[in-house]
Design an enzyme around this catalytic site. Structure first.
Site, short mmCIF file in Angstrom:
data_model
loop_
_atom_site.label_atom_id
_atom_site.label_comp_id
_atom_site.label_asym_id
_atom_site.label_seq_id
_atom_site.Cartn_x
_atom_site.Cartn_y
_atom_site.Cartn_z
CG ASP A 127 -2.30 0.53 0.95
OD1 ASP A 127 -2.40 1.42 0.09
OD2 ASP A 127 -3.25 0.06 1.59
CG ASP B 78 -9.49 2.05 -0.65
OD1 ASP B 78 -8.97 0.97 -0.94
OD2 ASP B 78 -8.98 2.86 0.16
C1 GLA Z 1 -5.82 1.60 2.15
C2 GLA Z 1 -6.23 0.50 1.21
C3 GLA Z 1 -7.30 -0.34 1.85
C4 GLA Z 1 -6.80 -0.91 3.16
C5 GLA Z 1 -6.32 0.22 4.06
C6 GLA Z 1 -5.65 -0.30 5.29
O1 GLA Z 1 -6.83 2.51 2.34
O2 GLA Z 1 -6.65 1.02 0.00
O3 GLA Z 1 -7.72 -1.38 1.00
O4 GLA Z 1 -5.74 -1.80 2.90
O5 GLA Z 1 -5.40 1.06 3.39
O6 GLA Z 1 -5.26 0.72 6.12
#
Ligand code: GLA
Length: 697
Positions: free
Chosen positions: A444, A501
């Site tokens: 990430d 997301d």
């Molecule tokens: C980001 C990612 C999510 C999740 C969160 C965890 O927002 O896009 O899918 O993994 O971090 O903190």
């Protein structure tokens, strides 16, 4: 080859030809880019035929719109190179031919400006199977200089074109297409966030007038760099048009060598789909390196929206068992397993397993996941650090930017240009990968950089390359708050993207549809979210959620304990269907359909050999008219017969009272009928999707 005082080069690739021509040792111009020229075409004539007239109000000869337009020539638009000497004096080189090396599919041109001691290289690599040409520029200087801007080799844009299509977006709203009219001056997009970004995906499509998804001519561009890019589409006062792509400006320190990322280009005479297919295939078959190319893409379960930071091992085991029963094949443990990470204010950088949550380490959970027949994946956000972390307390100097900078999600960015930072991260991640059987990392990147910096991107690439060398069987997903880091640069090191997301199937339908202009099915993650969507508040039926996820690399992200019996059955069935079809779908092409109804977003995924296809026709809104308009398919053999089956005909609702044949029977019709008339589907509510299977007889 040279002819008189004109040098010219020709690149032929998959039904397209690109011709470069240069006069008097100057940099070449692209004098032709389009459908394949006959082999005998006289390129010297093309070079001369390309010259535009001179009239009042112009210089006595028109400055070249070359692959690196030169300010020194009086070029009336954005130059391809903006450079300063150490003392700040602008350097305006005039490059002269040094040499060329041409092989069957590659071309390398070298030019030099002796007065300033600067060399310019352009490289072209054409792929006849994918129809993509990768082009790249490099400059080297005898003494350190300051680079403001270097464009990858510059190309002209079509004249019979009214608008360009580029891509903007935001968190939970990636891949929004913008049609911007051509007009005098510059249309510029620059991402200064230091990552590829949700805001400006580095892609551009230039449709010629009349082009649609399925027909007409278009030109496609994608810049493969994860550190932020700049794009310029400019119409000059004389009417010529140019396209430039390069790294975001002023992201390098003084140096002697600078290189653009590869710019991937392709021409299509089969509409936007010709571009989409070229990019999809090139990404899947040339850019991504697959640890096990023959392994079917496993159905994912990701626990983020089920438990967030609240990791309880018994709950996770229960969830894992339920996910496996639904058909999941890989369990991904998301954020919350390390440091003292009970929320997003703390612990990034401290990549040790939290003994409060996992007193016996991850083994009990992983053993359970394995016993359910799934592999195990885990989340990292390597480039980040929370000020509230042991890492930051020990090494505050490892963070980029001022100590009092505005934080993003309570976090700072580590300076990836520092070898000690990369070593630390390598050791931390390698410790987890060595101690546990992990086959997947969700990588990430949840905040933007304090200032964009190309060395940061190179540092991240180096870390991933080193990890992949030592752990070659581990797949990596590129995530950055969803789709904030999607480009061919990161994807030459990773195998999946977390497109958004947003697990809202309605939003996803559109995001996926637009992303298919660049991304194939095999690398595009898509999960079935909770009934009550966490990021939009919408409540969507499981049928819609399941089928939209089944359009791409399928997974689940809801808490499976919320599923009713009926929901679980639907999800199991769709997942089984996906597993049965994933191999040909992953190897096939996604074609966007021209829908006569703006409320319908439809695509056709077709097998590589054309023997079968599946159409997903999603109803994203209510329609203006009462009855569904026929949906025209594409890329079929006109004289072949196709058997058409409405896979989810049982989803027809009570308000669909008539007798469209597909509600009760399969039909066999010609490709010509399907492409020129189209399929008449049953009436449905918005937020429903029809799934139509086709088989060539
Ligand atoms: C980001 C990612 C999510 C999740 C969160 C965890 O927002 O896009 O899918 O993994 O971090 O903190």
């Amino acid at each position: 080859m040279t002819c008189g005082r004109v040098r010219h080069w020709r690149i032929d690739v998959g039904g397209q030809t690109l011709v470069l021509a240069a006069r008097n040792n100057r940099l070449p111009e692209c004098v032709y880019w389009g459908g394949a020229l006959p082999t005998g075409e006289d390129l010297a004539t093309l070079a001369r035929a390309h010259m535009i007239d001179v009239t009042g109000g112009m210089l006595d000869a028109n400055p070249d719109l070359s692959i690196c337009p030169e300010a020194a020539q009086g070029f009336p638009g954005q130059p391809g190179l903006i450079l300063r000497a150490n003392d700040g004096t602008p350097i305006r080189p005039q490059f002269r031919f040094v040499g060329d090396v041409q092989a069957e599919r590659t071309l390398r041109l070298t030019y030099r400006d002796d007065a300033h001691g600067i060399r310019y290289n352009a490289s072209f690599a054409a792929d006849p199977e994918t129809r993509v040409i990768a082009i790249q520029a490099t400059i080297t200087s005898d003494v350190p200089v300051h680079l403001h801007w270097l464009a990858a080799p510059v190309l002209p844009a079509p004249q019979l074109a009214d608008e360009m299509l580029d891509v903007s977006g935001r968190w939970c709203g990636e891949f929004q297409l913008n049609a911007t009219p051509w007009s005098a001056g510059i249309h510029s997009r620059e991402n200064r966030t230091g990552r590829t970004g949700h805001e400006h995906f580095p892609g551009l499509i230039l449709p010629c007038r009349g082009a649609t998804n399925t027909q007409g001519a278009a030109f496609g561009f994608h810049y493969g760099w994860s550190g932020g890019h700049k794009m310029i589409a400019e119409e000059l006062p004389d009417g010529r048009r140019q396209v430039q792509f390069g790294n975001a400006t002023d992201t390098e320190g003084a140096g002697t060598t600078f290189q653009t990322a590869p710019l991937y280009i392709t021409y299509s005479d089969t509409g936007l789909n010709g571009i989409a297919v070229a990019f999809q295939r090139h990404l899947r078959d040339r850019i991504v390196t697959w640890p096990q190319p023959d392994r079917p893409r496993p159905v994912h379960y990701n626990c983020w929206e089920a438990v967030y930071f609240d990791h309880d091992i018994d709950t996770l085991k229960d969830i894992a068992s339920r996910a496996a029963a639904l058909g999941a094949e890989r369990f991904v443990l998301d954020d919350g397993w390390f440091g003292r990470r009970d929320d997003d204010t703390t612990s990034l950088g401290d990549w040790q397993i939290d003994p409060r949550k996992y007193p016996d380490g991850l083994t009990p959970l992983i053993d359970h996941v394995h016993s359910e027949g799934m592999t195990f994946g885990i989340w990292f956000e390597p480039e980040m650090v929370n000020p509230d972390s042991d890492l930051y307390r020990a090494h505050p100097d490892w963070a980029l930017g001022a100590p009092d900078q505005t934080l993003g999600r309570q976090q700072m960015v580590l300076d990836m240009a520092l070898p000690q930072v990369r070593d630390y991260l390598f050791d931390q991640i390698a410790a987890v990968l060595s101690a546990y059987p992990v086959d997947y990392i969700k990588w990430d990147h949840n905040r933007v950089l304090p200032t964009p910096d190309a060395a940061q991107t190179r540092g991240t690439y180096a870390l991933i390359d080193r990890l992949r060398a030592d752990f070659p069987m581990v797949e990596i997903e590129s995530c950055a708050s969803g789709g904030g880091r999607i480009d061919f640069g990161i994807l030459s090191r990773t195998q999946r993207v977390w497109l958004s997301d947003s697990n809202d199937a309605l939003e996803r339908l559109r995001i996926q549809h637009n992303a298919a202009l660049f991304l194939p099915m095999a690398i595009t993650g898509s999960h079935v979210g909770p009934r009550h969507c966490h990021t939009s508040g919408r409540v969507l039926d499981i049928r819609f959620r399941a089928w939209v996820a089944a359009q791409r690399h399928m997974g689940f992200e809801m808490d499976p304990r919320e599923l009713t019996k009926d929901e679980a059955r639907v999800l199991r069935d769709v997942t089984t269907w996906w597993k049965t079809n994933r191999d040909w779908m992953c190897a096939g092409d996604i074609l966007r359909l021209d829908s006569a109804d703006p409320a319908v977003i439809a695509e056709q995924q077709i097998a590589r050999d054309g023997s079968r296809f599946v159409v997903f026709a999603g109803k994203a809104d209510t329609s203006a008219q009462i009855s569904p308009r026929p949906l025209r398919l594409t890329a079929l053999e006109p004289t072949a017969q196709y058997r058409i089956h409405l896979k989810n005909r049982d989803d027809a609702i009570a308000l669909s009272r008539g007798t469209p044949i597909l509600k009760t029977e399969d039909i066999t019709v010609s490709g010509r009928y399907l492409m020129d008339h189209g399929l008449t589907l049953p009436w449905s509510f918005p937020n429903m999707i029809w799934v139509i299977e086709g088989t060539k007889l």
